[in-house]
Design an enzyme around this catalytic site. Structure first.
Site, PDB file in Angstrom:
ATOM      1  N   GLY A  61       0.813  -1.208   0.000  1.00 60.77           N
ATOM      2  CA  GLY A  61       0.000   0.000   0.000  1.00 60.77           C
ATOM      3  C   GLY A  61       0.846   1.258   0.000  1.00 60.77           C
ATOM      4  CE  LYS A  62       4.197   2.768  -4.245  1.00 61.78           C
ATOM      5  NZ  LYS A  62       4.738   3.240  -5.542  1.00 61.78           N
ATOM      6  N   GLY A  63       0.520   5.749   0.590  1.00 60.77           N
ATOM      7  CA  GLY A  63      -0.289   6.854   1.091  1.00 60.77           C
ATOM      8  C   GLY A  63       0.511   8.134   1.058  1.00 60.77           C
ATOM      9  CE  LYS A  65       1.653   4.989   8.384  1.00 56.14           C
ATOM     10  NZ  LYS A  65       0.656   5.404   9.402  1.00 56.14           N
ATOM     11  CG  ASP A 106      -6.907  11.272   9.632  1.00 57.66           C
ATOM     12  OD1 ASP A 106      -7.983  11.605   9.084  1.00 57.66           O
ATOM     13  OD2 ASP A 106      -5.892  10.959   8.995  1.00 57.66           O
ATOM     14  CD  GLU A 160       6.994   1.969  -0.831  1.00 61.27           C
ATOM     15  OE1 GLU A 160       6.269   1.289  -1.577  1.00 61.27           O
ATOM     16  OE2 GLU A 160       8.167   2.276  -1.117  1.00 61.27           O
TER      17      GLU A 160
END
Length: 503
Positions: free
Chosen positions: A212-214, A232, A333, A218
């Site tokens: 996954g990436k954000g 992470k 969040d 990633e």
């Protein structure tokens, strides 16, 4: 040959000194050798420089000695007349000086001169001269890219087995992560593994694949002694987020089954830049967002997802008083992408990079100096219209409750009863664009006071009716009227008992 090459260079080095000396006030006239001045005993006088040259052509060599007037020394610091020249069929070597009869010398020649020597570079030679450096630069760049690529591949490669020599001796052979976590939780510290143990674990993890990436960087799946972990990897510009999240995760007494299990934090140099690692438990289902996109859920599955989320948030919000106490924490969040689904169908809350802690003794909030903001789609009305009291910790907890109500709506839509369910959608999908601005969300939530639509079919199922009631009480415009996380947890616990669900 060497003497011939050196001679043209000497005047270039001395010209400035020569010109300056001749221009000094009061200097006497300079006497030079002049091969044409037969009447004056081959001598001439000048206020400039003495000059000697030799011109080589294909069939002869011409010597010339004379005076150069000051007015002809243009430009004065490097006169053209003193510079050697090369024309088609001829090469001229020159020498200028500023001492009496200093030009009465024989300049060396290169021997018989050929037309080919004076012709200069041909098109082939010129192309070679230009292409050579260009090719060299290209090859150097390609070599640099190749080396950097190899370093990345080596760093991210998947070896057949982990190198046991990388383990440090103080983590004994056969020790598992569960053993380390158990020792940590029963030792009384409750604030995470020792830093040296964290570093040892982080530096002996083998990365397997990117999952996954954000905006932070990633997430990778990795292995430590055969156990799967999530890594992470923060980009260097997100150092504050990495430090803050690691700091929050290591809060005393934070560990809970419905909060992502923290293992280690470390900064690693991969050869080209520094990576910021945060190692945690690995959950193969991924985020709740991904899970709901892929699967529908039963009533039991819906309750387990909702109750475990509420339990995790209740533990975050709760203050535990005592020597080894825990401060109250607000997430800030909360959304389906920041909640992970475990193998047993329950949830755990993740991504604490924006979380704030409350010190009840001083009634202060340690708001992190972080440039990030929460996700606009999940912002509470008081956050959108900027009326939230930032000095009152309860305000942050109430904003979390509003966001959790939206997450419950996402879960309930995927609850299949009699084969009927809604497609997965984000909250307010029908009212705002895919990436709404604060102003667009404020108009819908604060001015129009709209909330996600609750389908009529939910009224035919007791569990969905209870979920809908909880959602509405999470979405009140007045934050003080919203339910608490503990109250929601108790309501869902009662519902799970009525449905005969074992958590």
């Amino acid at each position: 040959m060497e003497a011939a090459a050196a001679a043209p260079r000497r005047p270039q080095l001395l010209i400035v000194l020569v010109a300056a000396a001749t221009l000094l006030p009061g200097a006497k006239a300079l006497q030079c050798f002049c091969h044409l001045c037969t009447k004056d005993n081959f001598t001439c006088e000048t206020d400039g420089l003495c000059f000697v040259s030799v011109t080589e052509t294909t069939d002869k060599v011409i010597h010339n000695s004379m005076c150069i007037a000051e007015i002809d020394l243009i430009p004065r610091d490097r006169p053209f007349v003193c510079a050697p020249s090369s024309k088609t069929g001829a090469v001229t070597t020159t020498y200028c000086c500023n001492q009496d009869h200093c030009n009465k010398i024989e300049l060396p020649t290169t021997g018989p001169f050929s037309e080919k020597q004076s012709a200069g570079l041909g098109p082939v030679e010129l192309a070679a001269v230009i292409a050579g450096p260009v090719c060299f630069v290209c090859i150097a760049l390609m070599l640099m890219v190749y080396i950097c690529h190899n370093r990345t591949v080596i760093h991210h490669r998947v070896p057949n087995e982990e190198d046991p020599s990388l383990d440090r001796p103080f983590i004994s052979e056969g020790t598992t992560l569960k053993d380390l976590i158990y020792d940590m939780t029963t030792s009384g510290s409750g604030s995470g593994l020792p830093l040296l143990v964290q570093r040892t674990i982080a530096r002996t993890i083998v990365l397997q694949e990117s999952i996954g990436k954000g905006r932070f960087g990633e997430v990778w799946r990795g292995k430590w002694r055969g156990e799967e972990v999530a890594v992470k990897i923060f980009s260097s510009r997100e150092e504050r987020s990495w430090f803050r999240e690691a700091e929050i995760y290591q809060t005393v007494m934070l560990r809970h089954e419905n909060i992502l299990g923290f293992i280690a934090a470390d900064n690693k140099d991969n050869g080209t830049w520094t990576q910021l690692w945060l190692v945690s438990d690995y959950h193969e289902h991924g985020s709740l967002f991904d899970y709901l996109n892929r699967y529908t859920v039963t009533v039991e599955g819906m309750i387990k997802l909702a109750l475990s989320t509420a339990s995790g948030l209740a533990h975050l919000h709760m203050e535990i008083v005592g020597t080894q106490g825990k401060p109250a924490i607000a997430h800030r969040d909360l959304k389906s992408k920041n909640i992970l689904v475990k193998k047993n169908g329950t949830c755990c809350i993740a991504d604490l990079g924006l979380a704030v802690r409350h010190d009840s003794a001083t009634d202060t909030i340690d708001i992190a100096p972080n440039h990030r903001v929460g996700t606009k789609r999940y912002m509470a009305p008081e956050v959108l219209d900027d009326s939230i009291n930032m000095k009152h910790f309860e305000s942050f907890k109430r904003a979390d409750i509003y966001a959790m109500g939206l997450v419950f709506w996402e879960i309930a839509r995927r609850c299949s009863i009699g084969g009927i369910h809604e497609d997965y959608q984000l909250p307010y999908y029908d009212l705002v664009p895919s990436d709404p601005s604060v102003e667009e969300m404020r108009k819908v939530v604060c001015e129009q006071k709209l909330r996600p639509n609750i389908p009529n079919r939910w009224q035919s199922c007791e569990a969905l009716r209870v979920m809908a009631k909880i959602m509405r009480e999470c979405w009140y415009a007045n934050g003080a009227a919203r339910l608490t996380a503990l109250r929601i947890k108790k309501t869902l616990s009662q519902l799970s008992q009525q449905e005969g669900i074992k958590m």
